[in-house]
Each structure stands twice: as structure tokens, then as C-alpha cells.
Design an enzyme around this catalytic site. Structure first.
Site, short mmCIF file in Angstrom:
data_model
loop_
_atom_site.label_atom_id
_atom_site.label_comp_id
_atom_site.label_asym_id
_atom_site.label_seq_id
_atom_site.Cartn_x
_atom_site.Cartn_y
_atom_site.Cartn_z
N PHE A 15 0.68 -1.24 0.00
CA PHE A 15 0.27 0.19 0.35
C PHE A 15 0.75 1.00 0.14
O PHE A 15 1.14 1.05 0.30
CB PHE A 15 -0.64 0.27 0.93
CG PHE A 15 -1.81 -0.63 1.11
CD1 PHE A 15 -3.08 -0.95 0.97
CD2 PHE A 15 -1.34 -1.97 2.27
CE1 PHE A 15 -4.27 -1.32 0.47
CE2 PHE A 15 -2.71 -3.29 1.65
CZ PHE A 15 -3.55 -2.79 1.27
N ASP A 16 0.64 2.32 -1.15
CA ASP A 16 0.54 3.51 -0.41
C ASP A 16 -0.41 3.99 0.83
O ASP A 16 -1.27 3.72 0.75
CB ASP A 16 0.41 4.35 -2.04
CG ASP A 16 -0.01 5.86 -1.01
OD1 ASP A 16 1.25 6.95 -1.41
OD2 ASP A 16 -1.09 6.60 -1.23
#
Length: 254
Positions: A15-16
Site C-alpha cells: 500500500f501507498d
């Protein structure tokens, strides 16, 4: 990279964080108010959220390019000061430092925590963030209570900022070394087409676009028509809850 594999056949979501899980735009815009409130009512940025964020992102990107080894809190302080200069308003050293230290104040999106807890039943969860370790630790403590990540990789660890491909090569190498998950079992999950999906496409990572920005027009995500041929996300969800729903449904039907 496109795939016809089902969502839950993968082992890891990377994830960002800021923009995807945490409301980066809302947090930044609120923290920029001491500058905005100094502007006269006639100034074009006085009441233009989107244009203000675009101006800030430009300064942030310039600072990251010029000083890739700087901690994110320093990048933020520099961008804040340079935006103040451009606008012709005042920003003291104390103001810049406070702005740079405010990452942990930016709120998680309302759906994030519950969605991540559901997704963790199906996948390992990993962070790849343009941030420093101390700032992310505060976000984890104050904004994402009850969420456990299997690994966290920051710009401070890597020495560069996304969309630099070094960040994604570091991610793939360390997810395999640390978690035993190979590249082909990763889905990179993010909002930004520029910072995340373009480099993910370049290194051959399968990805999912978390669109966000339905309530307030977003500057971080991007217009997919402008990235034709540069991105190749397999899944597109309005928010993290939509991704968790899809994973739960696929697992139930398997």
C-alpha cells in the site's frame, strides 16, 4: 501489469498510505490554512482547494527531487516555506517545523481501518510510503489503531521518493526476503497514478487503483485518460471498503 488471476489468489497487498489509507489532501489543506488565511480575498488561491493543493504538490515534488535523502518532515517544511515565498506570505522557522511534524495529525479515511482488518484475513499487508519512520509510527499509533502491517518500508529506509523505481525494486526485494512473498503474488494498491501506478507498471507489478476523491475533487489520484499506456491496474475501487468487499466475496465463492 494486467492479470486474469482472481483477487484472492495473491498473497500480499502493498500500500501507498497517504492518499490511499490516510486523507493526505484533507490533512495538508487544513495545515496550509495559516498561509491561505494571509491571502487577500481577491487572491485566486484564497478559496480554491484544488489549485492550492496542486501548488503545494509542485513544491513538494521539487524538494523531493532536489533532496531525495532528506526526511519527509524536512521535505514538508521546505515545501511549506517555498509555497509561502511564492504566495508572498509569512512562514517562520517554527511554522515550517510544525507543518513538517504534522503528518500524524492527518486522519485516516473512515473506511480504512475496518477494510484493512478484513483484508488482513486474506493477505499480508505492507506499506511503501514517501514518509519517514517516526512520522509513520505516529500515524500508525494515532490514526490507524488496531491495524497490523506485516512490513513497513519508508522513503527514509530507501533513500529516495516514489515514483523513483528504486522504491519499487526495494519493495519487491524486501517482501520476498522478509515475508517470503515473490513479486508475482503482490498487488500494489494505491490512489496516485503518478507516484504508484506508473512505476508499478514499469516494474511489472499487478496493481489495484483506489480511486478516492468522490466527495471532494482530488488532485492526488489523477485522470486515467492522461496515463493511457503508462498504467495497467487490474482492479479499480472507489475506496478501501470496496476492495475488502470484493476480497470477501471472492473468498466466499471459492
Amino acid at each position: 501489469m494486467l492479470t486474469d488471476r482472481p483477487l484472492t489468489s495473491f498473497k500480499c497487498l502493498t500500500f501507498d498510505c497517504f492518499g490511499t489509507l490516510v486523507d493526505w489532501e484533507g490533512g495538508i489543506y487544513k495545515a496550509l490554512q495559516p498561509l491561505i488565511q494571509q491571502l487577500p480575498d481577491s487572491h485566486p488561491l484564497r478559496n480554491d482547494r484544488l489549485a492550492t493543493l496542486k501548488a503545494f504538490i509542485r513544491h513538494e515534488g521539487d524538494a523531493q527531487t532536489a533532496n531525495p535523502a532528506d526526511l519527509y518532515k524536512s521535505i514538508l517544511a521546505t515545501a511549506y516555506g517555498n509555497l509561502a515565498k511564492e504566495l508572498g506570505v509569512q512562514a517562520s522557522e517554527e511554522d515550517k517545523t510544525a507543518f513538517g511534524g504534522g503528518v500524524g495529525d492527518w486522519p485516516a479515511f473512515p473506511d480504512t481501518i475496518e477494510a484493512l482488518q478484513r483484508l488482513h484475513k486474506h493477505f499480508k499487508l505492507v506499506i511503501l510510503s514517501n514518509v519517514d519512520r517516526a512520522s509513520f509510527a505516529r500515524t500508525l499509533r494515532d490514526q490507524l489503531p488496531g491495524v497490523d502491517f506485516d512490513a513497513i518500508y519508508t522513503a527514509q529506509d530507501i533513500g529516495s521518493y516514489k515514483p523513483d523505481l528504486r522504491n519499487f525494486h526495494y519493495l519487491m526485494e524486501h517482501v520476498e526476503k522478509d515475508l517470503g512473498v515473490k513479486k508475482d503474488d503482490i498487488i500494489h494498491t494505491a490512489q496516485s497514478l503518478h507516484h504508484d501506478h506508473t512505476p508499478a507498471h514499469q516494474v511489472g507489478l499487478v496493481s489495484a487503483w483506489i480511486e478516492r476523491g468522490q466527495e471532494v475533487e482530488s488532485v492526488m489520484g489523477g485522470d486515467p485518460t492522461e496515463y493511457e499506456g503508462k498504467v495497467s491496474y487490474t482492479w479499480r475501487f472507489k475506496d478501501m471498503a470496496g476492495m475488502a468487499d470484493a476480497a470477501d466475496a471472492k473468498a466466499k465463492s471459492a
